[in-house]
Design a protein around this motif. Sequence first.
Motif, short mmCIF file in Angstrom:
data_model
loop_
_atom_site.label_atom_id
_atom_site.label_comp_id
_atom_site.label_asym_id
_atom_site.label_seq_id
_atom_site.Cartn_x
_atom_site.Cartn_y
_atom_site.Cartn_z
N UNK A 217 60.30 -6.84 41.32
CA UNK A 217 59.74 -5.63 41.91
C UNK A 217 60.02 -4.38 41.08
N UNK A 218 60.84 -4.53 40.02
CA UNK A 218 61.22 -3.36 39.25
C UNK A 218 60.35 -3.09 38.04
N UNK A 219 59.39 -3.98 37.74
CA UNK A 219 58.57 -3.79 36.56
C UNK A 219 57.78 -2.48 36.64
N UNK A 220 57.27 -2.16 37.82
CA UNK A 220 56.52 -0.92 38.00
C UNK A 220 57.39 0.29 37.68
N UNK A 221 58.66 0.24 38.09
CA UNK A 221 59.58 1.35 37.81
C UNK A 221 59.84 1.47 36.31
N UNK A 222 59.94 0.33 35.64
CA UNK A 222 60.18 0.35 34.20
C UNK A 222 58.95 0.87 33.46
N UNK A 223 57.76 0.51 33.94
CA UNK A 223 56.53 1.06 33.35
C UNK A 223 56.55 2.58 33.41
N UNK A 224 56.95 3.11 34.55
CA UNK A 224 57.01 4.56 34.73
C UNK A 224 58.08 5.17 33.83
N UNK A 225 59.24 4.51 33.76
CA UNK A 225 60.33 4.99 32.91
C UNK A 225 59.88 5.02 31.45
N UNK A 226 59.21 3.95 31.01
CA UNK A 226 58.77 3.87 29.61
C UNK A 226 57.78 4.98 29.28
N UNK A 227 56.86 5.26 30.19
CA UNK A 227 55.89 6.33 29.96
C UNK A 227 56.59 7.68 29.88
N UNK A 228 57.53 7.93 30.79
CA UNK A 228 58.24 9.20 30.78
C UNK A 228 59.11 9.36 29.54
N UNK A 229 59.70 8.25 29.09
CA UNK A 229 60.47 8.30 27.85
C UNK A 229 59.57 8.56 26.65
N UNK A 230 58.46 7.85 26.58
CA UNK A 230 57.55 7.96 25.44
C UNK A 230 56.98 9.37 25.30
N UNK A 231 56.77 10.05 26.43
CA UNK A 231 56.18 11.39 26.41
C UNK A 231 57.24 12.50 26.46
N UNK A 232 58.51 12.12 26.49
CA UNK A 232 59.57 13.12 26.49
C UNK A 232 59.66 13.92 27.78
N UNK A 233 59.28 13.31 28.90
CA UNK A 233 59.33 14.00 30.20
C UNK A 233 60.76 13.94 30.74
N UNK A 234 61.58 14.87 30.30
CA UNK A 234 63.00 14.87 30.63
C UNK A 234 63.22 15.07 32.13
N UNK A 235 62.42 15.90 32.76
CA UNK A 235 62.58 16.13 34.21
C UNK A 235 62.38 14.85 34.99
N UNK A 236 61.35 14.08 34.61
CA UNK A 236 61.09 12.81 35.30
C UNK A 236 62.21 11.81 35.03
#
Length: 308
Positions: A217-236
């Motif tokens: 169930x955590x793959x969706x959370x990791x997808x979101x984490x990866x996107x936020x990391x890749x785009x430098x979204x520090x707040x997220x």
Amino acid sequence: MTTMTKTKAKAGAFVLGLIAGAALVVAGISLAGPAKAEAKGNAPAMWVLKDKDSTVYLFGTMHLIKKDTAWRTPAMDDAFKASEDVWFEATDLDDQAKAQAAVMKYGVSMDKPLSSRLSPEELKAFQTVATDLGLPLAQLEPMRPWLVGLQISLVPMMRAGYDPNSGADKILLAEASAAKKPLVSLEGLEMQMSFFANMPEAEELKFFNYSVSEAGKGVEAVDKLAKNWQTGDVKALEVSAEEMKTKGSEYIYDMMLTKRNTAWADQIAKRMEGKGTTFVAVGALHLVGPDSVQAILAKRGIKAKRVQ
């Protein structure tokens, strides 16, 4: 918030805890060749610490990412090339002999098999999940709950395309080694495994049972984490780190982030007393929020400036 959304949030919080400390999991896997895909637009965050004769770059990584993820930038490459030495959480992840020895020391308990630690209900749930994931029950039986929990959580991520050989820190480690740059290990493989192995038994079993109950169930959370990391979204990313504590486990948050960040800040502060240029590559969640490496350094009068 619906029940399903709450479940995903809780699963995601624990998975983020794994990602924050997943460097140890990739031990024994061969180093991949350098990835050169450059990020366009926003990119993973990087900071710099400076005084009159010292420069330290702090670059946030992800330990498991998909092979086609673009994260390189000219600014990061320039900082990396300019650095005289490179620091990582662990520099010995490809040492298979050391990895096997550490697993035997911290992840195996021959005198207390896994099934003996579990209630009948917990054992049944675990056997069902392990079978579904194709994990051999007999081989898992002598393993500590923390190690089995990690495997259960990571298998769905790897099936979804998250590859430890593509992790940013592992790529940079290979490049630093090829360039013959001096390498510094903030912790090392054995120390990282000891963090999990030294958890109180109640926390270790909690970690294990959440891994079982939320498997996949955590793959969706990791997808979101990866996107936020890749785009430098520090707040997220800061929100993700906070959810580790509020929706996951305060003990794991303290173990994986606060205590380690404090120890790393000690080492970086000492490094700033010297001179030269250093590149530090650590998991991105260590560089966000009120307990981040930069926040701890700021309390000591060492200010970080974001440069990417």
